[in-house]
Design an enzyme around this catalytic site. Structure first.
Site, short mmCIF file in Angstrom:
data_model
loop_
_atom_site.label_atom_id
_atom_site.label_comp_id
_atom_site.label_asym_id
_atom_site.label_seq_id
_atom_site.Cartn_x
_atom_site.Cartn_y
_atom_site.Cartn_z
CG ASP A 111 -42.15 6.57 -75.37
OD1 ASP A 111 -41.86 6.34 -74.19
OD2 ASP A 111 -43.24 6.26 -75.88
CG HIS B 224 -44.50 7.06 -72.32
ND1 HIS B 224 -43.87 5.87 -72.57
CD2 HIS B 224 -45.75 6.75 -71.90
CE1 HIS B 224 -44.71 4.87 -72.32
NE2 HIS B 224 -45.86 5.36 -71.90
CD GLU C 90 -47.98 2.25 -71.21
OE1 GLU C 90 -48.19 1.06 -71.23
OE2 GLU C 90 -47.10 2.78 -71.94
CD1 TRP D 146 -54.23 3.48 -74.50
CD2 TRP D 146 -53.19 1.51 -74.34
NE1 TRP D 146 -53.47 3.51 -73.37
CE2 TRP D 146 -52.80 2.31 -73.24
CE3 TRP D 146 -52.65 0.23 -74.45
CZ2 TRP D 146 -51.93 1.87 -72.26
CZ3 TRP D 146 -51.77 -0.21 -73.47
CH2 TRP D 146 -51.41 0.61 -72.39
CE1 TYR E 166 -52.36 -0.15 -79.74
CE2 TYR E 166 -50.88 -0.86 -77.99
CZ TYR E 166 -51.73 0.10 -78.53
OH TYR E 166 -51.92 1.29 -77.89
CD1 TRP F 193 -48.28 0.12 -80.29
CD2 TRP F 193 -47.10 1.86 -79.53
NE1 TRP F 193 -49.16 1.10 -79.92
CE2 TRP F 193 -48.48 2.19 -79.44
CE3 TRP F 193 -46.17 2.81 -79.10
CZ2 TRP F 193 -48.93 3.41 -78.97
CZ3 TRP F 193 -46.62 4.03 -78.61
CH2 TRP F 193 -47.99 4.32 -78.55
CB THR F 194 -40.92 0.48 -83.24
OG1 THR F 194 -40.67 1.71 -82.55
CG2 THR F 194 -41.85 0.72 -84.40
C1 ACM Z 1 -50.04 2.77 -75.40
O1 ACM Z 1 -50.01 1.70 -75.98
N1 ACM Z 1 -49.29 3.00 -74.33
C2 ACM Z 1 -50.88 3.85 -75.82
#
Ligand code: ACM
Length: 539
Positions: free
Chosen positions: A174, A243, A306, A372, A397, A448-449
């Site tokens: 990322d 990303h 994104e 998502w 999430y 996600w972190t």
């Molecule tokens: C994402 O949460 N951008 C896949």
């Protein structure tokens, strides 16, 4: 009290006393690897070595279950009575899941890393017939925003195995870090795996502490093999063309501006994306060649989420590429980009997985979508004949705040309590009862972190919500919140024995609190508008 709760369970008379003398009989050589994991999992907390022999635990394959289209290789029948414990399975995966159920039938303290007593432990007579509802029962782990060590990843795999979760979607790259050793491009990890600091809690000021780390190719091989022994598929994600700031920081020629960037230290959607030059496409193909060599997964994730197109709009080279290809807009240019990768993967016998944004400019026919942004991508993709995995942020999430309490340690405004995760239905309403519903092969939750910077915080966000998620992908569509709450209360004892620092039902404990910025809760409409506009700066 099993989580996920089995399809059918009925008591039988008597019980079996499992203890240090219990033998293990493996009726089919194909089950030897399952027997090995059974011994590995049972020994520490029970002291049982399970010497070979009859009259104790038996692992067998069942031709009947294997042949039954309603059962299949992941199904098993677990029968316990005074004569012993028998696991008959449709395939090795089913036998492995039978073993996970057996672990949960023993007292929770037998999940500890040392035995507290020598047993024997009476396991009540029962017949359990069980199989999953979905083939894809996934967990996304983002190791790019914060690095988690190989040991942490193996621990997540252990946690997944207990819950019969079978896909680790491994988000390896990322803007904030590149975590995969690529032999051909050493700067990806030399430069791209480190950032100068982070912005904890979305604070604008950085913490002044360098952060980073990466997995060597041998680390990856180890993780993949460890997962495979637990019937978990590791699906790698190398996110392109957005990303990618960490990659561009390592190799500025991959970017659109030629500027020497730093690995990103903040969060949100970033504007630096890959350019569309032949050399960059070659770079991407070469990276995926090493990915393919390391990960046996038949499906490989190329990201695609994104990706703001401003740099392509401003780039004469990107515009020339569009003109040369006869493309009408930058969304089509992204589709072209993804198709180059897709063709490359397909020529090597792999399928492409991407986020729902890759639908926007047309999709390679064999692509599978992870949806998502609510469910609209899932509905569209399935109606167009693509396989779909649902992962709607607002429902699964797990980096979202677990309660409305101001003491929750994450800055995310939107609240996702365990009860709402349990209520998640993987098949979108619009598809139910239509043939396209069969294209929903499962779902995955997201770890996600950005706001999770250590393994204790990871446990806190993941549990018990991941336990609830496991039920949504394993069990049928019926939900009984009260019954789940009762199972969960018991299950917390198992998590405790395993050393999982789950979020207490009482809320964050003093050392878990992290005061800081709190984003506002957003309505679904606002949220969708933000993600459509790629302006979402807070989850
Ligand atoms: C994402 O949460 N951008 C896949």
């Amino acid at each position: 009290m099993i989580i996920p709760t089995p399809s059918r369970s009925s008591p039988r008379p008597g019980s079996y006393a499992l203890g240090p003398d219990t033998p293990l009989h493996v009726a089919d050589p194909a089950l030897a690897p399952v027997a090995r994991v059974l011994r590995e999992q049972l020994l520490p907390g029970t002291g049982c070595t399970l010497p070979p022999g009859r009259g104790g635990i038996e692992l067998a394959l069942s031709g009947e279950l294997a042949a039954d289209p309603g059962a299949g290789p992941e199904s098993y029948r677990l029968t316990i009575g005074p004569d012993g414990i028998r696991i008959a399975a449709g395939g090795p995966a089913g036998a492995f899941y039978g073993v996970q159920t057996l672990r949960q039938l023993l007292p929770p303290h037998t999940l500890r890393h040392s035995a507290l007593d020598e047993g024997p432990w009476d396991v009540a007579g029962v017949e359990i017939e069980d199989r999953p509802r979905f083939a894809w029962r996934g967990v996304l782990l983002d190791v790019a925003r914060h690095f988690f060590t190989k040991r942490d990843v193996l621990r997540v795999l252990d946690q997944m195995a207990l819950h019969k979760l079978n896909v680790l979607h491994f988000h390896l790259t990322d803007d904030q870090g590149w975590r995969l050793e690529v032999k051909r491009y050493p700067r990806l990890t030399e430069i791209g795996s480190w950032r100068t600091e982070s912005k904890p809690g979305w604070n604008e000021t950085g913490d002044g502490r360098p952060h980073g780390g990466y997995y060597t190719q041998d680390d990856i091989r180890e993780i993949v093999a460890y997962a495979a022994a637990r019937h978990i598929l590791v699906v790698p994600e190398v996110d392109v063309p957005g990303h990618t700031q960490a990659a561009i920081a390592a190799y500025p020629e991959l970017g659109n501006t030629g500027a020497q960037l730093a690995v990103e230290t903040g969060w949100g959607v970033k504007s630096d994306i890959l350019n569309v030059a032949d050399g960059t496409l070659d770079f991407v193909r070469n990276v995926f060649d090493e990915v393919i060599e390391l990960f046996p997964s038949p499906i490989i994730c190329v990201g695609g989420d994104e990706c703001p197109k401003d740099q392509w709009k401003a780039s004469p080279a990107a515009q020339a590429r569009m003109a040369e290809l006869g493309l009408r807009n930058e969304d089509e240019l992204q589709s072209w980009f993804i198709r180059q990768v897709s063709d490359h993967l397909e020529a090597r016998g792999r399928q492409l997985l991407g986020w729902d944004e890759i639908l926007e400019g047309g999709l390679p026919p064999a692509a599978t979508i992870v949806s998502w942004r609510d469910n609209h991508g899932a509905v569209r993709a399935a109606r167009e004949g693509h396989q779909v995995i649902t992962s709607p942020a607002r429902q699964v999430y797990l980096d979202y705040r677990a309660s409305d309490s101001a003491d929750e340690p994450v800055p995310v405004g939107t609240v996702l309590p365990v009860e709402e995760v349990y209520a998640f239905e993987p098949v979108p309403e619009e598809l139910r009862g239509t043939p396209a519903a069969d294209l929903v092969i499962g779902a995955q939750c997201g770890l996600w972190t950005e706001a999770i910077d250590n393994v204790r915080a990871l446990d806190y966000q993941a549990f018990p919500r991941m336990s609830a998620f496991a039920e949504t992908v394993w069990c049928d569509a019926t939900r009984d919140g009260a019954a789940f709450a009762e199972r969960l209360a018991h299950h917390l004892g198992r998590l405790e024995a395993l050393g999982v620092e789950y979020r207490s039902p009482e809320g964050p404990r003093p050392w878990e609190r992290r005061p800081g910025v709190r984003g506002r809760p957003v309505t679904l409409e606002e949220y969708l508008a933000e993600v459509e506009a790629d302006t979402r700066n807070i989850r």
